[in-house]
Design a protein around this motif. Structure first.
Motif, short mmCIF file in Angstrom:
data_model
loop_
_atom_site.label_atom_id
_atom_site.label_comp_id
_atom_site.label_asym_id
_atom_site.label_seq_id
_atom_site.Cartn_x
_atom_site.Cartn_y
_atom_site.Cartn_z
N GLU A 236 0.90 -1.24 0.10
CA GLU A 236 -0.07 -0.06 -0.03
C GLU A 236 0.88 1.22 0.11
O GLU A 236 1.62 1.40 -0.77
CB GLU A 236 -0.85 0.09 1.29
CG GLU A 236 -1.90 -1.26 1.31
CD GLU A 236 -2.82 -1.45 0.23
OE1 GLU A 236 -3.15 -0.34 -0.42
OE2 GLU A 236 -3.45 -2.66 0.04
N ASP A 237 0.79 2.16 1.04
CA ASP A 237 1.29 3.39 1.10
C ASP A 237 2.89 3.18 1.25
O ASP A 237 3.73 4.04 1.19
CB ASP A 237 0.75 4.35 2.15
CG ASP A 237 -0.80 4.86 1.79
OD1 ASP A 237 -0.79 4.74 0.73
OD2 ASP A 237 -1.25 5.14 2.50
N ASN A 238 3.29 2.19 1.50
CA ASN A 238 4.89 1.76 1.91
C ASN A 238 5.39 1.19 0.81
O ASN A 238 6.76 0.85 0.81
CB ASN A 238 4.93 0.84 3.33
CG ASN A 238 4.44 1.44 4.30
OD1 ASN A 238 4.37 2.59 4.61
ND2 ASN A 238 3.67 0.53 5.17
N LEU A 239 4.87 0.94 -0.32
CA LEU A 239 5.34 0.27 -1.71
C LEU A 239 6.64 1.22 -2.01
O LEU A 239 7.38 0.72 -2.29
CB LEU A 239 4.25 0.57 -2.80
CG LEU A 239 4.96 0.05 -4.04
CD1 LEU A 239 5.71 -1.38 -3.82
CD2 LEU A 239 3.75 0.01 -5.12
N GLY A 240 6.46 2.59 -2.31
CA GLY A 240 7.56 3.42 -2.55
C GLY A 240 8.96 3.06 -1.56
O GLY A 240 9.93 3.07 -2.10
N LEU A 241 8.44 3.25 -0.35
CA LEU A 241 9.54 2.92 0.78
C LEU A 241 10.18 1.49 0.36
O LEU A 241 11.40 1.35 0.36
CB LEU A 241 9.11 3.17 2.11
CG LEU A 241 10.06 2.73 3.18
CD1 LEU A 241 10.99 3.69 3.46
CD2 LEU A 241 9.16 2.66 4.52
N ALA A 242 9.44 0.32 0.43
CA ALA A 242 9.94 -0.77 0.36
C ALA A 242 10.87 -0.92 -1.06
O ALA A 242 11.88 -1.49 -1.14
CB ALA A 242 9.00 -1.63 0.41
N ALA A 243 10.25 -0.43 -2.04
CA ALA A 243 10.90 -0.58 -3.34
C ALA A 243 12.46 0.13 -3.38
O ALA A 243 13.33 -0.27 -4.15
CB ALA A 243 10.07 -0.07 -4.41
N SER A 244 12.37 1.25 -2.76
CA SER A 244 13.71 2.25 -2.79
C SER A 244 14.78 1.66 -1.72
O SER A 244 15.72 2.32 -1.83
CB SER A 244 13.11 3.39 -2.71
OG SER A 244 12.71 3.82 -1.28
N LEU A 245 14.40 0.78 -0.77
CA LEU A 245 15.52 0.52 0.32
C LEU A 245 16.51 -0.04 -0.62
O LEU A 245 16.32 -0.85 -1.49
CB LEU A 245 14.78 -0.47 1.07
CG LEU A 245 13.76 -0.04 1.97
CD1 LEU A 245 13.39 -0.95 3.15
CD2 LEU A 245 14.45 1.32 3.02
N PRO A 246 17.88 0.35 -0.14
CA PRO A 246 19.14 -0.13 -0.93
C PRO A 246 19.39 -1.60 -0.58
O PRO A 246 20.33 -1.89 0.00
CB PRO A 246 20.03 0.80 -0.40
CG PRO A 246 19.63 1.13 1.06
CD PRO A 246 18.11 1.43 1.15
N LEU A 247 18.66 -2.47 -1.17
CA LEU A 247 18.71 -4.00 -0.93
C LEU A 247 18.66 -4.51 -2.43
O LEU A 247 18.44 -3.74 -3.23
CB LEU A 247 17.63 -4.40 -0.12
CG LEU A 247 17.35 -3.83 1.25
CD1 LEU A 247 16.13 -4.19 2.07
CD2 LEU A 247 18.49 -4.38 2.39
N ASP A 248 18.91 -5.87 -2.35
CA ASP A 248 19.19 -6.65 -3.63
C ASP A 248 17.74 -7.38 -4.07
O ASP A 248 17.69 -7.82 -5.08
CB ASP A 248 20.29 -7.63 -3.49
CG ASP A 248 21.43 -6.83 -2.97
OD1 ASP A 248 22.17 -6.47 -3.91
OD2 ASP A 248 21.90 -6.80 -1.69
N GLY A 249 16.91 -7.30 -3.11
CA GLY A 249 15.65 -8.20 -3.52
C GLY A 249 14.49 -7.65 -2.66
O GLY A 249 14.82 -7.20 -1.35
N LEU A 250 13.17 -8.09 -3.11
CA LEU A 250 12.13 -7.91 -2.47
C LEU A 250 11.03 -9.00 -2.68
O LEU A 250 10.92 -9.24 -3.76
CB LEU A 250 11.24 -6.49 -3.06
CG LEU A 250 9.80 -5.73 -2.48
CD1 LEU A 250 9.97 -5.74 -0.95
CD2 LEU A 250 9.45 -4.77 -3.20
#
Length: 365
Positions: A236-250
């Motif tokens: 939901e509203d955290n999509l942009g946050l989760a997608a942009s975290l400097p990690l290698d996968g989601l």
């Protein structure tokens, strides 16, 4: 190529061997060496069951004597004052004296961590590293599983009343322990680690959203490729946050929130792996086979080798509290995950076509 992996597997055994061993240990009928041997045998059997089902990257660290949150508390040194390193007796004493809470919307429960205002964290429990060594010695490709630092703090509580103090203030003290864990795992030869942050599907205060960015910008400096796992709902509203975290996968849960797929795909950076949770980690058949295949084919066109396939959440949390322990059900879900991956990698293989037809018939029955 799509990679098949799991987020976690029930620990108690096909015949609830772990429950029986724990009861015998508490009654003085089994010593610590015997209990630990039962644990080793169960872990080996569960890794083998997942391998035989077709899983290519196995979770390690999903086994717990009581619950995963308590295991993390011992790992981080969040334990009552005592001399020396914690033991299994420490763990069981904490389980008996502490308070339990429900793990999100499952029937699973965990022991609530209790923090003091002056809480310090230290790496004090070797279980994860011992289990990684076990799995590697058996020849398995492994993906250690950790509860993420923000979810761990969210699940805990402060001891007593402390006006003006926020448990989020403990984050900077906790993060160095994660760094030590990643360094130890890298030294063992690990490539990927799974970091569970299910609170990303909640309506988080802005301070916690900011803390996610701060924490993972620090943790990106540590070794290992990192997959952040979300489940029990959509971002939901955290999509942009989760997608942009400097990690290698989601990892995202497409069983609880199938409509988030296209938005996640559109926001995912071009370098990241996307793990799609298409098979329910809990009881029941909660997805349509044809829809799952359509999603996978579309994702494969966009992602290629950056596509992973998994259950929606850990089967440990989704199935273990069923009366029979549900190891057989969890193994079947592994078969379904692996089959979906093979349907992308070997779409014309006769056994794949036959198996897909069989699953579809079972779903319609």
């Amino acid at each position: 190529m799509a990679l098949a992996h799991t987020l976690g597997f029930p620990r108690i055994g096909r015949a609830t061997e772990l429950k029986a061993a724990l009861a015998a240990f508490r009654d003085g009928e089994l010593d610590e060496a015997g209990l630990r041997n039962v644990g080793r045998e169960l872990r080996a059997a569960h890794w083998q069951a997942q391998t035989e089902a077709g899983i290519e990257l196995l979770p390690v660290g999903d086994f717990a004597w009581q619950d995963a949150v308590l295991t993390h508390s011992l790992t981080f040194g969040v334990i009552p004052a005592q001399g020396g390193k914690p033991t299994l007796q420490t763990l069981f004493a904490m389980a008996q004296e502490g308070s339990a809470a429900q793990w999100f919307d499952t029937e699973h429960h965990y022991l609530v961590p209790e923090f003091s205002v002056d809480q310090q964290f230290e790496l004090s429990w070797e279980q994860l590293f011992e289990e990684v060594d076990e799995a590697l010695a058996l020849g398995h490709p492994v993906k250690p599983v950790l509860i993420g630092p923000l979810t761990y703090l969210w699940l805990g509580k402060l001891k007593g009343e402390h006006a003006g103090f926020d448990k989020l203030d403990l984050l900077e003290r906790l993060l160095p322990v994660y760094g030590q864990i990643f360094q130890r795992l890298a030294a063992q030869g690990v490539e990927w680690v799974q970091i569970d942050e299910p609170i990303l599907v909640l309506d988080l205060p802005q301070a916690w959203k900011n803390a996610f960015e701060r924490a993972y910008n620090l943790l990106q400096r540590e070794p290992l490729k990192k997959l952040i796992a979300t489940y029990f709902g959509g971002l939901e509203d955290n999509l942009g946050l989760a997608a942009s975290l400097p990690l290698d996968g989601l990892h995202v849960d497409l069983v609880s929130a199938p409509r988030q797929y296209q938005s996640v795909l559109d926001r995912l950076p071009s370098y990241k792996v996307l793990s799609l949770g298409l098979v329910s980690g809990g009881n029941g058949w909660d997805y349509d086979l044809q829809s799952a295949l359509d999603v996978l084919r579309h994702a494969h066109e966009r992602l290629g080798e950056r596509l992973w396939v998994a259950s929606s959440c850990s089967s440990l949390q989704g199935l273990e509290d069923a009366p029979d322990g549900s190891q057989a059900a969890a193994a079947q879900k592994c078969v379904e995950v692996a089959l979906l991956a093979r349907a992308i990698n070997q779409p014309d293989a006769p056994d794949v076509l036959a198996a897909l037809a069989g699953i579809e018939r079972r779903a319609c029955a």
